[in-house]
Design an enzyme around this catalytic site. Sequence first.
Site, short mmCIF file in Angstrom:
data_model
loop_
_atom_site.label_atom_id
_atom_site.label_comp_id
_atom_site.label_asym_id
_atom_site.label_seq_id
_atom_site.Cartn_x
_atom_site.Cartn_y
_atom_site.Cartn_z
N GLU A 1 -3.93 7.54 -3.69
CA GLU A 1 -3.73 6.31 -2.83
C GLU A 1 -3.68 5.38 -3.94
O GLU A 1 -4.56 5.13 -4.40
CB GLU A 1 -4.77 5.67 -1.88
CG GLU A 1 -5.19 4.34 -1.32
CD GLU A 1 -6.46 4.84 -0.33
OE1 GLU A 1 -6.17 4.27 1.06
OE2 GLU A 1 -7.38 4.80 -0.94
N TYR B 1 1.65 -1.24 0.34
CA TYR B 1 -0.08 -0.08 -0.11
C TYR B 1 0.80 1.31 0.06
O TYR B 1 2.04 1.44 0.87
CB TYR B 1 -0.83 0.03 0.75
CG TYR B 1 -1.82 1.88 1.42
CD1 TYR B 1 -3.22 0.88 1.00
CD2 TYR B 1 -1.29 2.26 2.46
CE1 TYR B 1 -3.67 2.87 1.33
CE2 TYR B 1 -1.87 3.44 1.66
CZ TYR B 1 -3.48 3.93 1.83
OH TYR B 1 -3.94 4.63 2.14
#
Length: 404
Positions: free
Chosen positions: A196, A108
Amino acid sequence: MRLLKEAGLRVPEGQVAKTPEEAYRVAKEIGTQDLVVKAQILAGGRRKGVFEGGLKGGVKVVFSPEEARDLSSHMIGKKLFTQQTGEKGRMCNQVWICERVYARRECYFAIAMERAFQGPVLVGSSQGGISIEEVADEDPAAILKEPVNIMEGLRKEQALRLAEKMGFPPHLAREVADYMIKVYNFFIKHDATLVEINPLAEDSAGSVICMDAKVTFDSNAAFRQKEIFRLQDWTQEDTRDRQAVKADLNYVGLEGSIGCLVNGAGLAMATMDMIKFHGGTPANFLNVGGSATVQQVTEAFKIITSDDKVQAILVNIFGGLMRCDVIAQGIIMAAKDLELKIPIVVRLQGTRGEDAKTLIAESGLKILACEDLDSAAKMVVKLSEIMILAKEAPVEVKFQLPVD
């Protein structure tokens, strides 16, 4: 994904499709049998979502263009309900068809503006491909943060340090660090508040790829990011938000029963706090600014009253640059044009305040004026409670405008 590709990042090959037939065509053009169909809605949690009609999952793997077409027909034109959308759901008007990438490692990575660091911060985790909120709850130590001095920009050694902490081997960490720098440059160039990438992955060939992404742009920068904001999908937004943008009003819908019309963000926050203090709940944040016209005030009332939950309206104006008589003219026009049946409480102080009170008094409309915010908030909370109780009874309450 196209914007990230233009920034020099590798992303899965794919296109948006608005019909099942278009999905079939896109799948054929990609040229592989292993495909992914992703519902395009402005909400997270798609993978665990449920469509009206019963289809489970807004991200599905298929193995032929025919399957892509069939699956798209069960997504497009249907509402998808996820943890973030709640009971309202979000309409899926298009899907993203892309090649399936087999990942060896999923991480991530994100860049966000963070008040605590007074600027951008890099956020990374070795646990990607899943909800980062779940990771934060179950293993907070797995979330890594690297603040960036916005005046200096992201340094190569910072990016490399984070890549290594995320578990990428040395031969791949440098490539990941280069990706981080490209994402940071994209973040700054396009006035983003969040980029993101989940997951940022190593594919089966050992190369880095951005498999999925979410980007939020600063609406205050719309004037210099016209190409970006031209892409905005208004079908995913509340119609009131679009009306507010057209009218140049600052509006945020909330869940309460008391509509608010205020000039100045600070005064708007104080007004909502005072409503909460007296036991009420605001239905919106609406700031008309310091140079609103009669037409903008009228449009503001239209936006507020389009919310069925609104049972009373509080207008709180402290006139400096904003003239109170202009607000009063807008209130009067809106009350007449919209034939409002809910109570309106006003507190008008400052520039042309006395003129505003005279206009309201001579209008013949039943608009309740208060001298201070405390009494105005207390009044509007009581009136909204009466309206809510009457609605639940059910007993019809006629708040007629005008009153002889």
